[in-house]
Design an enzyme around this catalytic site. Structure first.
Site, short mmCIF file in Angstrom:
data_model
loop_
_atom_site.label_atom_id
_atom_site.label_comp_id
_atom_site.label_asym_id
_atom_site.label_seq_id
_atom_site.Cartn_x
_atom_site.Cartn_y
_atom_site.Cartn_z
N SER A 1 40.42 33.97 43.74
CA SER A 1 40.61 32.93 43.02
C SER A 1 39.19 32.91 42.46
CB SER A 1 40.88 31.63 43.91
OG SER A 1 41.29 30.57 42.83
N GLU A 2 38.76 32.74 41.02
CA GLU A 2 37.77 32.95 40.52
C GLU A 2 37.00 31.74 40.34
OE1 GLU A 2 40.75 32.95 38.80
OE2 GLU A 2 40.47 31.89 36.83
N ASN A 3 37.31 30.65 40.90
CA ASN A 3 36.34 29.32 41.29
C ASN A 3 35.44 29.90 42.47
OD1 ASN A 3 39.03 29.00 42.63
ND2 ASN A 3 38.28 27.22 43.25
#
Lengths: 240, 219
Positions: free
Chosen positions: B45-47
């Protein structure tokens, strides 16, 4: 150790002038500096340029500053949850620069590492590339993107010590460490403020050298944007 | 025609053992529900999370633990958390094996538009431009036609681009298509109840149809 504690959010942001460029940590409403945003709203600092991944929602986060027209320019990657933002943008009241999320993070990182620019393929062939220098490395095109310059970086950490060392929790880490590194003045608000020695040096995410002011925040709301849960033992997901 | 869940189920078959996978918002998020249990896959998840787990049980939501769609999630044994610069560092360095995302339009040369409708929608590109510019392998999950009945598989995108010549495969409610290196949509599979002619009518870009187009195996 150098003592960096200030008494409150009000004191921490007291010298932020109108027209300043601010970095604000957080992803969505996760890991945002709630106390400092409230203090900026209360002091009504205006004409601000805000660098932050998102712009909050209508009634929380940076949305509170937008509502009071304190923001002149917003630099962000995604602003989809904020109707007031969209209204101000479409009416021309608010200047907006939308940039890819990785570019945003890495331009912060570059500032913290003392590098003037980065090269990234993100945005090649799109309107993001207009007017920017393109360099080819190993046959692939890269955009040159400049390190950010921010007067103040305002971040939220889970724990910090009085020397400014910071530890973040779970995905509330997000942009906070790279922004903490990138401000000319960095302000950190923490849920738990401890004495030097209480944090394991091996577990520090942001070394205190990057942090100029630190205070213990209070009353964290930690609003959830998309509360999504599993029902009992089944795999059925439901969003509300 | 496939439901959104069936599109997700079909895409899940493209995920191989040992993959690190980034799932976008919308149909791609549903893909996580159909990853076979006998393969080892890590969701990014790119966060700032590797090893995204299922949604939490009610009452166990943690506001500090969300995915890129801002949904509450959980970690798994072996998960790791990192900052946004490192997250896009691993994407840019092609450590992530597969990216699955949605689109408004895809062109026959693999361009994608999914972030902006001028004068109408201003939401921003989020991480999409970084992902499509760097990913080794990108699968688009989308509806074949828009709400007005117009094809979203075009000779050239009409909306502002997110990335150029980057899409390799598309799964829609009608078909599975490869984007050919020389340009064109190659019809790999059709939805069980959908004819090749129907797909041809719904595809505005150049469609390459082999002699035999098998129906998707939805088992």
């Amino acid at each position: 150790m150098i003592y960096k504690v200030v008494s409150s959010a009000q004191e921490a942001i007291a010298d932020i002038p109108d027209g300043a460029t601010l970095m604000l940590g957080g992803f969505g409403l996760c890991g945002i500096p709630e106390n400092c945003i409230a203090a900026l709203v209360a002091r009504n600092v205006t004409n601000l340029t805000c660098i932050s991944n998102n712009a909050g929602v209508d009634d929380f986060g940076i949305g509170l500053m937008l509502h009071k027209r304190q923001v002149k320019k917003m630099i962000a990657s995604y602003v989809g949850e904020n109707a007031e933002f969209e209204r101000q943008l479409l009416s021309g009241e608010l200047e907006v620069e939308l940039i890819p999320q990785g570019t945003l993070a890495t331009r912060c990182m570059a500032a913290g590492y003392g590098m003037p620019a980065i090269f990234t393929p993100a945005g090649i062939g799109t309107e993001i590339a207009e007017g920017k220098e393109i360099r080819q490395f190993n046959g692939k095109d890269y955009l040159m993107e400049m390190a950010f310059e921010a007067d103040f970086a305002i971040v939220k950490a889970w724990k910090g010590d009085t020397a400014g060392n910071l530890v973040y929790r779970a995905t509330s880490r997000n942009f906070n460490p790279v922004m903490a590194m990138a401000g000319k003045i960095t302000i950190a608000e923490v849920e738990e403020l401890v004495e030097p020695g209480e944090l394991d040096p091996d577990h520090i995410h942001t070394p205190g050298i990057y942090v100029h002011r630190i205070f213990k925040g209070s009353g964290y709301e930690k609003r959830i944007e998309q509360r999504t849960v599993r029902k009992s033992e089944s795999n059925e997901a439901s969003a509300s | 025609m496939l439901s959104k869940e069936q599109i997700a189920r079909r895409i899940a078959k493209e995920i191989k053992n040992g993959y690190y996978v980034n799932l976008g918002i919308g149909i791609p998020t549903l893909v996580a529900n159909y990853i076979p249990e006998n393969i080892q896959v890590v969701l990014q998840s790119e966060n700032g999370l590797l090893g995204m787990g299922p949604f939490p049980f009610e009452g166990e939501e943690d506001p500090d633990l969300i995915n890129a769609g801002k949904q509450t999630i959980t970690t798994l044994p072996g998960s790791s958390v990192f900052d946004s610069a490192m997250s896009f560092g691993m994407i840019r360095a092609q450590k992530v094996d597969l990216t699955i995302l949605g689109a408004m339009e895809v062109s026959e040369n693999g361009d994608i538009a999914n972030w902006k409708i001028p004068g109408k929608m201003v939401k921003g590109m989020g991480g999409a431009m970084d992902l499509v510019a760097s990913a080794k392998n990108i699968i688009v999950a989308m509806q074949h036609v828009n709400k007005a009945g117009e094809s979203k598989l075009l000779p050239a995108c009409t909306l502002p681009l997110t990335g150029v010549k980057c899409i390799k495969k598309i799964v829609t409610e009608l078909a599975v298509l490869d984007v050919l290196p020389e340009g064109g949509f190659y019809l790999l599979e059709r939805a069980p109840d959908v004819s090749v002619d129907y797909i041809r009518d719904a595809t505005k870009g150049r469609l390459v149809v082999p002699d035999h187009v098998p129906a998707m195996d939805m088992a």
